[in-house]
Design an enzyme around this catalytic site. Structure first.
Site, mmCIF file in Angstrom:
data_model
loop_
_atom_site.group_PDB
_atom_site.id
_atom_site.type_symbol
_atom_site.label_atom_id
_atom_site.label_comp_id
_atom_site.label_asym_id
_atom_site.label_seq_id
_atom_site.Cartn_x
_atom_site.Cartn_y
_atom_site.Cartn_z
ATOM 1 C CD GLU A 82 0.798 -11.168 -6.968
ATOM 2 O OE1 GLU A 82 1.366 -12.009 -6.270
ATOM 3 O OE2 GLU A 82 0.924 -9.946 -6.776
ATOM 4 C CG ASP A 135 0.185 -7.143 -8.382
ATOM 5 O OD1 ASP A 135 0.516 -7.183 -7.175
ATOM 6 O OD2 ASP A 135 0.528 -8.015 -9.204
ATOM 7 C CB SER A 139 2.895 -9.560 -4.218
ATOM 8 O OG SER A 139 3.409 -10.741 -4.707
ATOM 9 C CG ASP A 198 20.552 1.983 5.599
ATOM 10 O OD1 ASP A 198 20.141 0.901 5.113
ATOM 11 O OD2 ASP A 198 21.710 2.161 6.002
ATOM 12 N N GLY A 230 23.544 0.630 4.932
ATOM 13 C CA GLY A 230 23.823 0.658 3.498
ATOM 14 C C GLY A 230 23.042 -0.448 2.806
ATOM 15 C CG ASP A 271 20.146 -4.865 3.826
ATOM 16 O OD1 ASP A 271 19.152 -5.533 3.479
ATOM 17 O OD2 ASP A 271 20.044 -3.749 4.398
#
Ligand SMILES: *[C@@H]1O[C@H](CO)[C@@H](O)[C@H](O)[C@H]1NC(C)=O
Ligand SMILES: *[C@@H]1O[C@H](CO)[C@@H](O)[C@H](O)[C@H]1NC(C)=O
Ligand SMILES: *[C@@H]1O[C@H](CO)[C@@H](O)[C@H](O)[C@H]1NC(C)=O
Ligand SMILES: *[C@@H]1O[C@H](CO)[C@@H](O)[C@H](O)[C@H]1NC(C)=O
Ligand SMILES: *[C@@H]1O[C@H](CO)[C@@H](O)[C@H](O)[C@H]1NC(C)=O
Ligand SMILES: *[C@@H]1O[C@H](CO)[C@@H](O)[C@H](O)[C@H]1NC(C)=O
Ligand SMILES: *[C@@H]1O[C@H](CO)[C@@H](O)[C@H](O)[C@H]1NC(C)=O
Ligand SMILES: *[C@@H]1O[C@H](CO)[C@@H](O)[C@H](O)[C@H]1NC(C)=O
Ligand SMILES: *[C@@H]1O[C@H](CO)[C@@H](O)[C@H](O)[C@H]1NC(C)=O
Length: 569
Positions: free
Chosen positions: A288, A292, A483, A527, A548, A550
């Site tokens: 992780e 990152d 992540s 979108d 749009g 969601d």
């Protein structure tokens, strides 16, 4: 104030009757331990708890108004971020609250230490038996069934009635610790010592379908500049929890392989909060943390990067990290975090208080980004048996920007694991009400009754989130998850900030009012209209991406050029 000698006397004789003679009233309670925890007996009376006491902040409405003023592009105070002192003035407890709380603690033989810059959090070490008496609590042992982790918590606690107006919450009480294994989804891995050479890939980057993702491909997809940032004041931070640390040597191999155009000695600085670890023991480096840092550094070219490693259990650590950032005179302008937990394991008051710390950072011009979770509608990680949709925190905090995941090329669709939903704790903020209302009206009766239509809805945005190539522990891995998406979006914000700073403008700060504004951010996002997220099994379906906003992909994925012009560049 009680004299010091009295306090010592009280401590040594453990006279604790004082508080119980006041009338106590239940301050927070939960009906049962969260799913997966079993009550497994009484707690050892002598076990020491490190209690934190959150005091009532004197002017939260003032903070929210100030945050909105500096973050809403239609406000004439847009971009005029507050100083540390200005923010602290909103959240410092009144002197009445501070002295009521400390007097109560002193009378009970306790000496509290202020542990936040605004003195709105106190800490005190106290035994289980003292805490049970002080708070009329019943601290007990709870075992997490799947991991056999034991924890000491109480299902309710009380405060003297005359203190309820001064003390917001006490922790740890009804918040249960995070037991989630915080790792991205591992797709595949190669056990071989890294040679630093560029590997032959099985698929070409940036093709169609589901290619392996590398910085070069994300740069092409989103128009991310490859040229170095230039502003020395510009910073990006990624935070790490649960002892998971990033490895400098892995970053070096990553850069050698995937950013041949930048020096592979480019590195990051480590900030340790609350004794957070950074042993640089390569075999044990965390996927992780490496993911990152590699994508933050690998995309935010030449932006000063920090890895903030935070010790302690996740719930404590979130608070400590936020208070640490608030104590800095110039906190990093972008903070990316790919951790979260199911909202319902936290007490509502604690979640609120942590969220308010993000509002404070936002008011100071910090963009806080959180991953939306990898369990679709079923919580932070896929859980089979939820009967209602499970929101994730801090993703559900209205003062953070929550990032979901997409997959596939050239037309992105929502990734099935992409966390999305509606908070049960936080009301829907005004900045998103129009966007969410259109989604809900198109949704009709789908999933009706399974989620809270008036809650804060997330994610806000998304970015590609599958099959990222990383280096971790001298091994090449391919990982997926929100992540992946979060540091990618964060790096884009850092590069926008760099251009803003070099144009003499202020950084973006709290992004959401800008992102949801039709005049600014909204049109600068692609979108995403295909795909749906995972459901709880047992007859429920997740949400579907739609035109749009969601609850799978938010407003969409970034287009750097359009975002830059929406930011006035
Ligand atoms: C609490 O402890 C601090 C040092 O840790 C000390 O300066 C202070 O006098 C103590 N206060 C009381 C009321 O005991
Ligand atoms: C509680 O105890 C720990 C460990 O002994 C110590 O580091 C910490 O400063 C103490 N906290 C307070 C508020 O006294
Ligand atoms: C870093 O780059 C240099 C060439 O500039 C190369 O010789 C070296 O092997 C690279 N280091 C690693 C760890 O890949
Ligand atoms: C960004 O949007 C502009 C305008 O729609 C478009 O021409 C450009 O190709 C987009 N950039 C990327 C990288 O998709
Ligand atoms: C990288 O940024 C620093 C400021 O932090 C700047 O001085 C330097 O010129 C930049 N490097 C390049 C290659 O542009
Ligand atoms: C900090 O961590 C080191 C090892 O990582 C440990 O030896 C030390 O006891 C820790 N200190 C505290 C106050 O927890
Ligand atoms: C889900 O429920 C089934 C039976 O209803 C049970 O066998 C399974 O262990 C449960 N899974 C989890 C993760 O609790
Ligand atoms: C739904 O969200 C609202 C906040 O908008 C909250 O007040 C309410 O308690 C929530 N309902 C449930 C059932 O959690
Ligand atoms: C409602 O659910 C069905 C599947 O059950 C799905 O095909 C449809 O797209 C959903 N509608 C919306 C607006 O999400």
């Amino acid at each position: 104030m009680v004299a010091v000698c009295t306090v010592v006397l009280l401590l040594s004789t453990l006279v604790l009757g004082e508080s119980t003679t006041h009338s106590l009233r239940v301050h927070e309670r939960r009906d049962a331990a969260p799913l997966g925890f079993t009550h497994s007996g009484a707690a050892n009376a002598d076990h020491m708890l490190s209690l934190r006491i959150g005091l009532v902040q004197n002017n939260l409405q003032g903070l929210y108004d100030a945050l909105n003023d500096v973050s809403d592009p239609s406000s004439d105070k847009y971009g005029q971020h507050l100083s540390r002192e200005e923010v602290e003035a909103f959240v410092a407890p009144t002197s009445d609250s501070f002295s009521a709380a400390t007097t109560w603690l002193n009378k009970n033989g306790l000496n509290a230490t202020a542990v936040s810059p605004a003195r709105d959090w106190l800490a005190v070490n106290i035994s289980v038996s003292q805490a049970n008496s002080l708070l009329s609590a019943e601290y007990s042992l709870f075992t997490h069934d799947a991991t056999s982790t034991e924890t000491i918590r109480t299902l309710e606690y009380s405060l003297p009635t005359d203190l309820q107006a001064h003390i917001d919450c006490v922790h740890p009480t009804t918040t249960f610790p995070s037991v989630i294994n915080h790792s991205p989804i591992l797709e595949s891995w190669t056990r071989r010592e890294d040679t630093g050479e560029v590997e032959a890939r099985d698929v070409t980057p940036c093709g169609s379908g589901s290619p392996n993702m590398v910085p070069e491909c994300l740069q092409a997809m989103y128009g991310i500049p490859t040229t170095p940032a230039t502003q020395s004041s510009n910073q990006i931070a990624v935070t790490g929890y649960d002892g998971i640390y990033a490895e400098q040597a892995d970053l070096q191999s990553f850069l050698t392989a995937y950013r041949p155009d930048v020096s592979n000695t480019t590195t990051y600085s480590v900030i340790s909060v609350n004794n957070g670890t950074d042993p640089q023991w390569r075999e044990n480096a965390g996927t992780e943390a490496n993911l990152d840092i590699e994508y933050a550094v690998g995309l935010a070219t030449n932006v000063s990067a920090y890895f903030v490693t935070v010790g302690g259990s996740f719930d404590d650590a979130l608070l400590d990290a936020a208070n640490y950032l608030l104590s800095m005179d110039s906190p990093p302008q972008v903070v990316s975090t790919s951790y979260g937990d199911n909202e319902n394991v936290l007490s509502e008051k604690l979640a609120n208080s942590i969220c308010n710390a993000y509002a404070q950072l936002g008011a100071r011009g910090v963009s806080i980004l959180y991953a939306s979770g990898d369990g679709g509608v079923s919580g932070n990680q896929a859980s089979d048996n939820c009967t209602e949709f499970v929101p994730v925190f801090p993703a559900s905090c209205p003062y953070v920007t929550t990032v979901g995941a997409t997959t596939e090329q050239p037309t992105e669709i929502g990734a099935s694991f992409s966390g999305g939903g509606f908070s049960n704790y936080f009301a829907q903020p005004a900045y998103q009400s129009a966007a969410v209302a259109s989604y809900l009206s198109a949704l009709g009766s789908n999933s009706s009754g399974l989620f809270n239509t008036t809650g804060r809805a997330y994610p806000d945005v998304s970015a590609y989130g599958t099959r990222y190539d990383i280096k971790s522990g001298a091994v090449s891995l391919i990982v997926s998850g929100t992540s992946c998406s979060t540091p990618t979006f964060a790096a884009i914000v850092a590069l926008l900030n760099d251009q803003l700073l070099s144009a003499g403008k202020s950084v973006l700060g709290f992004l959401n009012p800008w992102l949801y504004s039709t005049a600014a951010g909204m049109g600068a996002l692609n979108d995403v209209v295909g795909g749906n997220n995972l459901a709880c099994s047992g007859g429920t379906t997740g949400f579907y991406a739609a035109q749009g906003w969601d609850p799978v992909t938010g407003l969409g994925t970034p287009n750097f050029t359009l975002l830059a012009s929406a930011a006035g560049l």
